[in-house]
Design a protein around this motif. Structure first.
Motif, PDB file in Angstrom:
ATOM      1  N   PHE A   1     -25.055  51.044  20.825  1.00 58.16           N
ATOM      2  CA  PHE A   1     -25.064  49.711  21.545  1.00 58.16           C
ATOM      3  C   PHE A   1     -26.262  48.982  21.636  1.00 58.16           C
ATOM      4  O   PHE A   1     -26.033  47.687  22.007  1.00 58.16           O
ATOM      5  CB  PHE A   1     -24.868  50.176  23.098  1.00 58.16           C
ATOM      6  CG  PHE A   1     -25.971  50.893  23.487  1.00 58.16           C
ATOM      7  CD1 PHE A   1     -26.923  50.106  24.336  1.00 58.16           C
ATOM      8  CD2 PHE A   1     -26.039  52.225  23.856  1.00 58.16           C
ATOM      9  CE1 PHE A   1     -28.119  50.702  24.948  1.00 58.16           C
ATOM     10  CE2 PHE A   1     -27.092  52.924  24.455  1.00 58.16           C
ATOM     11  CZ  PHE A   1     -28.057  52.139  24.782  1.00 58.16           C
ATOM     12  N   LEU A   2     -27.160  49.223  20.858  1.00 53.04           N
ATOM     13  CA  LEU A   2     -28.525  48.380  20.937  1.00 53.04           C
ATOM     14  C   LEU A   2     -29.065  48.469  19.358  1.00 53.04           C
ATOM     15  O   LEU A   2     -29.103  49.628  18.830  1.00 53.04           O
ATOM     16  CB  LEU A   2     -29.390  49.035  21.811  1.00 53.04           C
ATOM     17  CG  LEU A   2     -30.692  48.383  22.044  1.00 53.04           C
ATOM     18  CD1 LEU A   2     -30.482  47.045  22.751  1.00 53.04           C
ATOM     19  CD2 LEU A   2     -31.849  49.005  22.997  1.00 53.04           C
ATOM     20  N   ASN A   3     -29.257  47.048  18.860  1.00 57.11           N
ATOM     21  CA  ASN A   3     -30.018  47.152  17.657  1.00 57.11           C
ATOM     22  C   ASN A   3     -31.281  46.097  17.618  1.00 57.11           C
ATOM     23  O   ASN A   3     -31.126  44.945  18.293  1.00 57.11           O
ATOM     24  CB  ASN A   3     -28.963  46.854  16.773  1.00 57.11           C
ATOM     25  CG  ASN A   3     -28.149  47.697  16.079  1.00 57.11           C
ATOM     26  OD1 ASN A   3     -28.356  48.692  15.300  1.00 57.11           O
ATOM     27  ND2 ASN A   3     -26.954  47.685  16.969  1.00 57.11           N
ATOM     28  N   PRO A   4     -32.432  46.356  16.876  1.00 56.32           N
ATOM     29  CA  PRO A   4     -33.636  45.553  16.863  1.00 56.32           C
ATOM     30  C   PRO A   4     -33.157  44.300  16.082  1.00 56.32           C
ATOM     31  O   PRO A   4     -32.851  44.534  14.808  1.00 56.32           O
ATOM     32  CB  PRO A   4     -34.616  46.294  16.535  1.00 56.32           C
ATOM     33  CG  PRO A   4     -34.057  47.411  15.721  1.00 56.32           C
ATOM     34  CD  PRO A   4     -32.489  47.571  16.388  1.00 56.32           C
ATOM     35  N   ILE A   5     -33.162  43.108  16.688  1.00 54.34           N
ATOM     36  CA  ILE A   5     -32.943  41.876  15.743  1.00 54.34           C
ATOM     37  C   ILE A   5     -33.987  40.734  16.415  1.00 54.34           C
ATOM     38  O   ILE A   5     -34.109  40.436  17.542  1.00 54.34           O
ATOM     39  CB  ILE A   5     -31.462  41.475  15.725  1.00 54.34           C
ATOM     40  CG1 ILE A   5     -30.689  42.389  14.935  1.00 54.34           C
ATOM     41  CG2 ILE A   5     -31.379  40.197  15.345  1.00 54.34           C
ATOM     42  CD1 ILE A   5     -29.184  42.099  15.066  1.00 54.34           C
TER      43      ILE A   5
ATOM     44  N   GLY B   1     -36.856  41.111  19.606  1.00 56.21           N
ATOM     45  CA  GLY B   1     -35.515  41.045  20.237  1.00 56.21           C
ATOM     46  C   GLY B   1     -34.342  41.930  19.935  1.00 56.21           C
ATOM     47  O   GLY B   1     -34.662  42.880  19.202  1.00 56.21           O
ATOM     48  N   THR B   2     -33.151  41.915  20.633  1.00 57.46           N
ATOM     49  CA  THR B   2     -32.125  42.681  20.566  1.00 57.46           C
ATOM     50  C   THR B   2     -30.995  42.268  20.696  1.00 57.46           C
ATOM     51  O   THR B   2     -30.578  41.034  20.895  1.00 57.46           O
ATOM     52  CB  THR B   2     -32.152  43.819  21.867  1.00 57.46           C
ATOM     53  OG1 THR B   2     -32.178  42.937  22.884  1.00 57.46           O
ATOM     54  CG2 THR B   2     -33.587  44.809  21.619  1.00 57.46           C
ATOM     55  N   ASP B   3     -29.890  42.968  19.803  1.00 53.33           N
ATOM     56  CA  ASP B   3     -28.562  42.482  19.591  1.00 53.33           C
ATOM     57  C   ASP B   3     -27.834  43.811  20.544  1.00 53.33           C
ATOM     58  O   ASP B   3     -28.078  45.028  20.379  1.00 53.33           O
ATOM     59  CB  ASP B   3     -28.039  42.728  18.419  1.00 53.33           C
ATOM     60  CG  ASP B   3     -26.619  42.436  18.000  1.00 53.33           C
ATOM     61  OD1 ASP B   3     -25.891  41.410  18.495  1.00 53.33           O
ATOM     62  OD2 ASP B   3     -25.876  43.294  18.017  1.00 53.33           O
ATOM     63  N   VAL B   4     -26.917  43.467  21.467  1.00 54.35           N
ATOM     64  CA  VAL B   4     -26.531  44.523  22.312  1.00 54.35           C
ATOM     65  C   VAL B   4     -25.056  44.232  22.482  1.00 54.35           C
ATOM     66  O   VAL B   4     -24.412  43.432  22.650  1.00 54.35           O
ATOM     67  CB  VAL B   4     -26.963  44.201  23.850  1.00 54.35           C
ATOM     68  CG1 VAL B   4     -26.704  45.315  24.925  1.00 54.35           C
ATOM     69  CG2 VAL B   4     -28.302  43.973  24.062  1.00 54.35           C
TER      70      VAL B   4
ATOM     71  N   SER C   1     -23.763  38.810  22.596  1.00 52.81           N
ATOM     72  CA  SER C   1     -24.334  39.902  22.426  1.00 52.81           C
ATOM     73  C   SER C   1     -26.031  39.749  22.099  1.00 52.81           C
ATOM     74  O   SER C   1     -26.552  40.810  21.884  1.00 52.81           O
ATOM     75  CB  SER C   1     -24.057  40.867  21.310  1.00 52.81           C
ATOM     76  OG  SER C   1     -22.653  41.377  21.508  1.00 52.81           O
ATOM     77  N   THR C   2     -26.404  38.667  22.835  1.00 49.97           N
ATOM     78  CA  THR C   2     -27.956  38.621  22.710  1.00 49.97           C
ATOM     79  C   THR C   2     -28.448  39.464  23.884  1.00 49.97           C
ATOM     80  O   THR C   2     -27.941  39.175  25.050  1.00 49.97           O
ATOM     81  CB  THR C   2     -28.253  37.041  22.860  1.00 49.97           C
ATOM     82  OG1 THR C   2     -27.569  36.261  21.552  1.00 49.97           O
ATOM     83  CG2 THR C   2     -29.708  36.966  22.570  1.00 49.97           C
ATOM     84  N   GLY C   3     -29.327  39.935  23.776  1.00 50.57           N
ATOM     85  CA  GLY C   3     -30.073  40.416  24.869  1.00 50.57           C
ATOM     86  C   GLY C   3     -31.084  39.471  25.219  1.00 50.57           C
ATOM     87  O   GLY C   3     -32.275  39.455  25.066  1.00 50.57           O
ATOM     88  N   HIS C   4     -30.576  38.755  26.126  1.00 52.21           N
ATOM     89  CA  HIS C   4     -31.325  37.457  26.676  1.00 52.21           C
ATOM     90  C   HIS C   4     -32.673  38.074  27.510  1.00 52.21           C
ATOM     91  O   HIS C   4     -32.826  38.668  28.566  1.00 52.21           O
ATOM     92  CB  HIS C   4     -30.594  36.659  27.592  1.00 52.21           C
ATOM     93  CG  HIS C   4     -29.211  36.158  26.793  1.00 52.21           C
ATOM     94  ND1 HIS C   4     -29.477  34.934  26.089  1.00 52.21           N
ATOM     95  CD2 HIS C   4     -28.057  36.254  26.914  1.00 52.21           C
ATOM     96  CE1 HIS C   4     -28.608  34.423  25.745  1.00 52.21           C
ATOM     97  NE2 HIS C   4     -27.775  34.985  26.209  1.00 52.21           N
ATOM     98  N   ALA C   5     -33.804  37.596  26.902  1.00 52.50           N
ATOM     99  CA  ALA C   5     -35.280  37.674  27.457  1.00 52.50           C
ATOM    100  C   ALA C   5     -35.885  36.406  27.544  1.00 52.50           C
ATOM    101  O   ALA C   5     -37.044  36.793  27.574  1.00 52.50           O
ATOM    102  CB  ALA C   5     -35.906  38.985  26.385  1.00 52.50           C
TER     103      ALA C   5
END
Length: 485
Positions: free
Chosen positions: A109-113, A178-181, A55-59
């Protein structure tokens, strides 16, 4: 009796890729008939499911395997920048979808981490410093901090600091944005948007055969897995977003573009904790370096997660292996994918990738106490009783020209009538960018007329945000406000 239906588009698989493409097409062509076919009884139940991926928002903010060191000591940041650019496209579409009622409340569905790179040892600390310097002038990475020192480390990562001997130098690259998705929730919401506007969803149905029609379209034989009944779909365009099963279906379609492609399945296991004291002491996704000889996607990471509104910690991955191409696939998946055109590539991987095979064998023999020792390299105070082992999803790595490709590949037929997505990381995080590529390559005659609407969905479309800091700041601020980041 077999029933026959006509449809403009068939989407095979109900994961994040098909969900994204279906939502884009619904917005672009509201009158088109779209049929979604999924072999399982629900959406996003395979690779897109919350516990089947990290669930990593890969960036490219923290993944060190995206920034390898060259022989001359310089840092190659090309892949990190490319992945970040692709994630920016995805992020803008999510903001557009929230503003236009395609997605519900972003926190579902989206959280700042924070995304964090972690190294220890003088040589690796020096590498991380040079990595930060190589990315410092890029506006997409401008806010990443280089952090050293025991006190600051402990303030930011108390769980990882507890019990740590700081005699060996440590360093962090810290990206607060970053984000957790939860890609499962995201996919289900996008599919629901399509179904509410006319998309037909066939759950519990499996595509058994694909045949090209004389007019350039496709005939698909679809079987109901509950009743055994079959139906035929005649489609103008087919997208295969079936995770690991995409390779087999594209082979079955007989398109020449898939010749020479093979697939190697790699599964994953993670240690998971919900212990309140543990979860409360770690609020970041922290990535380290992969073990020597291991592929980049196996880089260990300790992740804060939000699943169904509850906080968790996840550590891994630990490799597992099965010949299945899907977690709920068949043990015959791998042998059935072997063809005369890809046999040489498959055998070449066996010869060239000895280190990888040895790594996998070592992982398969790894007992649970040994996994906990790996975790303690990240968090020395971790206790066995706080963690459980869970099985994640299956990934099928692309094999081409005798080598493994750890990336995401869009494959299309020459006439654009069928497309599929192969590979794994960065995968879901770049879904919008990948599906825009499908639209441009496969539906080129309509793409130009779609551009005004597409630029509403993705305001930076066609631009490189790395080279346009003012535009980046504009779309970033808009997306952050809409998504509550």
């Amino acid at each position: 009796m077999t029933t026959t239906a006509k449809t403009d588009v068939v989407l095979v698989g109900a994961g994040i890729m098909s969900a994204t493409l279906g939502a884009l097409l619904r917005r672009l062509e509201p009158d088109w008939s779209i049929t979604l076919v999924e072999r399982l009884d629900g959406a996003a139940a395979e690779s897109s499911a919350a516990w089947n991926n990290a669930s990593t928002g890969h960036a490219g903010l923290c993944e060190l395997f995206y920034t390898p060191e060259r022989p001359d000591g310089s840092i190659d940041v090309g892949k990190a920048v490319r992945v970040n650019e692709q994630f920016q496209v995805t992020r803008q579409f999510w903001a557009y979808a929230v503003e236009n009622g395609m997605l519900s409340e972003p926190r579902s569905f989206l959280n700042p981490i924070p995304h964090v790179s972690f190294v220890q040892g003088a040589h690796r600390v020096d590498y991380l410093r040079r990595r930060r310097e190589a990315l410092a002038d890029n506006p997409l990475f401008a806010h990443t901090e280089f952090v050293t020192g025991a006190d600051e480390f402990a303030r930011r990562l108390p769980f990882m600091a507890a019990g740590r001997d700081f005699a060996e130098p440590v360093a962090l690259n810290w990206a607060a944005d970053g984000t957790d998705v939860d890609f499962g929730v995201l996919a289900r919401q996008l599919i629901a948007y399509g179904v509410q506007r006319g998309t037909t969803a066939l759950f519990g149905h499996e595509v058994r055969n694909l045949h090209r029609q004389r007019d350039g379209g496709w005939t698909l034989t679809v079987r109901n897995r509950r009743t055994g009944e079959s139906r035929t779909l005649n489609a103008k365009f087919v997208f295969v977003g079936a995770g690991g099963d995409a390779l087999r279906l594209l082979q079955r379609a007989g398109i020449k573009e898939v010749r020479g492609f093979g697939g190697f399945p790699i599964g994953g296991q993670f240690l998971r904790s919900r212990h309140p004291a543990v979860v409360g002491a770690h609020r970041a996704k922290v990535y380290g370096l992969p073990a020597p000889g291991a592929p980049g996607i196996t880089a260990p990471h300790l992740d804060a997660r939000v699943v169904n509104g509850k906080s968790w910690l996840l550590f891994g991955p630990f490799a597992s292996w099965s010949p299945r191409f899907l977690k709920q696939g068949r043990v015959t998946d791998l042998p059935r994918s072997v063809r005369p055109d890809n046999l040489v590539s498959l055998l070449s991987v066996g010869v060239r990738q000895r280190r990888l095979l040895n790594y996998l064998l070592g992982q398969l023999r790894l007992p649970n106490p040994a996994r906990m020792e790996v975790l303690r390299e990240f968090a020395p105070s971790a206790m066995d009783s706080d963690w459980e082992l869970v099985l994640a999803g299956q990934r099928v790595q692309v094999i081409r020209r005798g080598g493994l490709e750890f990336d995401t590949t869009v494959l299309t037929s020459a006439d654009g009538s069928i497309a599929g997505l192969l590979g794994a990381s960065p995968g879901a995080s770049t879904a919008v960018s990948a599906m825009l590529e499908v639209l441009e390559r496969c539906l080129a005659e309509r793409y130009q007329s779609w551009l005004p609407t597409l630029k509403e969905m993705v305001p930076s479309l066609g631009a490189s945000l790395s080279r346009e800091p003012a535009l980046f700041e504009e779309v970033w601020s808009w997306g952050s406000k809409v998504l509550g980041l």
